[in-house]
Scaffold this motif. Structure first.
Motif, PDB file in Angstrom:
ATOM      1  N   GLN A   1       0.865  -1.162   0.000  1.00 15.87           N
ATOM      2  CA  GLN A   1       0.000   0.000   0.000  1.00 15.87           C
ATOM      3  C   GLN A   1       0.909   1.221   0.000  1.00 15.87           C
ATOM      4  OE1 GLN A   1      -0.236  -2.137   2.852  1.00 15.87           O
ATOM      5  NE2 GLN A   1       1.317  -0.985   3.974  1.00 15.87           N
ATOM      6  N   LYS A   2       0.393   2.356  -0.408  1.00 19.91           N
ATOM      7  CA  LYS A   2       1.235   3.548  -0.501  1.00 19.91           C
ATOM      8  C   LYS A   2       1.820   3.888   0.868  1.00 19.91           C
ATOM      9  CE  LYS A   2       1.371   8.225  -2.368  1.00 19.91           C
ATOM     10  NZ  LYS A   2       0.582   9.313  -3.008  1.00 19.91           N
ATOM     11  N   MET A   3       3.132   3.914   0.939  1.00 21.52           N
ATOM     12  CA  MET A   3       3.794   4.168   2.215  1.00 21.52           C
ATOM     13  C   MET A   3       3.725   5.644   2.600  1.00 21.52           C
ATOM     14  SD  MET A   3       7.182   1.736   2.070  1.00 21.52           S
ATOM     15  CE  MET A   3       7.068   0.002   2.489  1.00 21.52           C
ATOM     16  N   GLN A   4       3.743   5.871   3.905  1.00 24.62           N
ATOM     17  CA  GLN A   4       3.639   7.235   4.425  1.00 24.62           C
ATOM     18  C   GLN A   4       4.874   7.582   5.246  1.00 24.62           C
ATOM     19  OE1 GLN A   4      -0.110   7.905   6.475  1.00 24.62           O
ATOM     20  NE2 GLN A   4      -1.147   6.409   5.179  1.00 24.62           N
ATOM     21  N   GLU A   5       5.320   8.817   5.101  1.00 26.13           N
ATOM     22  CA  GLU A   5       6.483   9.281   5.858  1.00 26.13           C
ATOM     23  C   GLU A   5       6.201   9.213   7.359  1.00 26.13           C
ATOM     24  OE1 GLU A   5       9.150  13.364   6.378  1.00 26.13           O
ATOM     25  OE2 GLU A   5       7.983  13.046   4.536  1.00 26.13           O
ATOM     26  N   GLY A   6       7.187   8.725   8.101  1.00 26.05           N
ATOM     27  CA  GLY A   6       7.060   8.641   9.544  1.00 26.05           C
ATOM     28  C   GLY A   6       6.515   7.316  10.048  1.00 26.05           C
ATOM     29  N   ARG A   7       5.987   6.496   9.146  1.00 24.88           N
ATOM     30  CA  ARG A   7       5.441   5.201   9.567  1.00 24.88           C
ATOM     31  C   ARG A   7       6.482   4.096   9.399  1.00 24.88           C
ATOM     32  NH1 ARG A   7      -0.579   3.726   7.973  1.00 24.88           N
ATOM     33  NH2 ARG A   7       0.041   2.133   9.483  1.00 24.88           N
ATOM     34  N   TRP A   8       6.258   2.997  10.120  1.00 20.72           N
ATOM     35  CA  TRP A   8       7.184   1.862  10.100  1.00 20.72           C
ATOM     36  C   TRP A   8       6.541   0.697   9.345  1.00 20.72           C
ATOM     37  CZ3 TRP A   8      11.882   1.494  13.098  1.00 20.72           C
ATOM     38  CH2 TRP A   8      12.179   2.651  13.839  1.00 20.72           C
ATOM     39  N   TYR A   9       7.378  -0.066   8.633  1.00 18.41           N
ATOM     40  CA  TYR A   9       6.886  -1.195   7.850  1.00 18.41           C
ATOM     41  C   TYR A   9       7.891  -2.347   7.928  1.00 18.41           C
ATOM     42  CZ  TYR A   9       3.999   2.457   5.667  1.00 18.41           C
ATOM     43  OH  TYR A   9       3.130   3.504   5.437  1.00 18.41           O
ATOM     44  N   VAL A  10       7.360  -3.566   7.874  1.00 24.45           N
ATOM     45  CA  VAL A  10       8.222  -4.737   7.717  1.00 24.45           C
ATOM     46  C   VAL A  10       8.546  -4.859   6.232  1.00 24.45           C
ATOM     47  CG1 VAL A  10       8.449  -7.234   7.970  1.00 24.45           C
ATOM     48  CG2 VAL A  10       7.194  -5.923   9.690  1.00 24.45           C
TER      49      VAL A  10
END
Length: 285
Positions: free
Chosen positions: A108-117
């Motif tokens: 999904q479209k990633m957002q600045e400041g968020r964390w992802y595996v």
């Protein structure tokens, strides 16, 4: 040529004004790589062997560094997006040059400041490292390297209606059913777990507790005794306590608590009293 995105044991070949040139024992000049001055150790000698990480710098040149990255090639990790641009998202992986996640590699479209595996891979055409959070394409349960009862390292990837999806030993996908969860779990968390069951379709069921009654009960019995000692010999829990109260105090399931309590009761180490359980002290104690 040295594979980027990995650690290499390299020998110091020569000193230059910009840093140390490192290389492999076979003398193949294609493996020579620069360790810039800012990463050069205080003490060194030509011929010394250094353990360094190799990647591409801002000018797309292979360089070595002593900085420890947060992810290695062909591994999964939980990283933070520090910027988003027209070409993709950029993640902090511990090095000066951020790790890019192309748009086509974003679930999904990633957002600045968020964390992802994410998983780190390499584009063989450009020799560039990139990250992807389309995790399923990098996991396989066709040939399993684990067996029932094995202790494994997992990364929590998602909360769903059944429980928590997880990456098992950086290779396989697994699931912790909600009934097996006795403590808070978060996406990206690294947890020690155990293979509870392998289904005919190779799906892996996981448990946060050791598998097998003796192993399972012994660990929890020790935990229950320790909690009783810490509570001055009394614990405000019994068979009627809620799973949430048991999980909060002991970080174990109600089923595990009842097994451990039964074991201690049979061994006459505790007695059931009003409002909880009490430790039976020895005369010497």
């Amino acid at each position: 040529m040295l594979e980027i995105g990995k650690y290499h044991q390299l020998s110091i070949l020569r000193e230059t004004s910009v840093g140390l040139f490192l290389g492999t024992e076979d003398g193949d000049q294609e493996n020579d790589v620069l360790l810039p001055n800012k990463y050069v150790p205080k003490e060194y000698g030509v011929g010394d062997v250094l353990n360094v990480f190799v990647y591409l710098d801002f000018d797309e040149r292979r360089i070595a560094t002593d900085i420890k990255p947060k992810i290695l090639l062909h591994q999964f990790a939980f990283l933070k997006v520090v910027a988003v641009s027209q070409v993709g998202a950029f993640m902090d992986w511990g090095l000066e040059k951020d790790l890019m996640v192309p748009y086509k590699e974003q679930r999904q479209k990633m957002q600045e400041g968020r964390w992802y595996v994410v998983y780190m891979d390499i584009d063989l055409k450009t020799d560039r490292l990139f990250a992807s959070n389309r995790l399923d394409r990098y996991l396989s349960n066709e040939t399993l390297s684990v067996s029932e009862g094995d202790k494994v390292d997992i990364i929590i990837t998602q909360k769903n209606e059944l429980g928590y999806s997880a990456i098992v030993n950086q290779k396989h996908s697994g699931l912790i059913f909600e009934s097996e969860v006795y403590k808070d779990l978060n996406v990206g968390q690294n947890v020690v777990a155990y293979v509870k069951k392998i289904r005919p379709d190779h799906k892996i069921d996981l448990s946060l507790q050791p598998i097998g009654f003796d192993q399972y009960n012994d660990a929890n019995t020790k935990k229950l005794l320790s909690a009783l000692e810490a509570g001055g010999g009394f614990l405000k829990l019994n068979d009627d306590s809620s799973p949430d109260d048991i999980g909060h105090l002991l970080q174990m399931s109600k089923k595990a608590f009842k097994k451990s309590l039964g074991s201690l009761y049979r061994d006459r180490k505790v007695r059931i009293v009003e409002g909880g359980i009490k430790l039976i002290r020895s005369k010497a104690g």
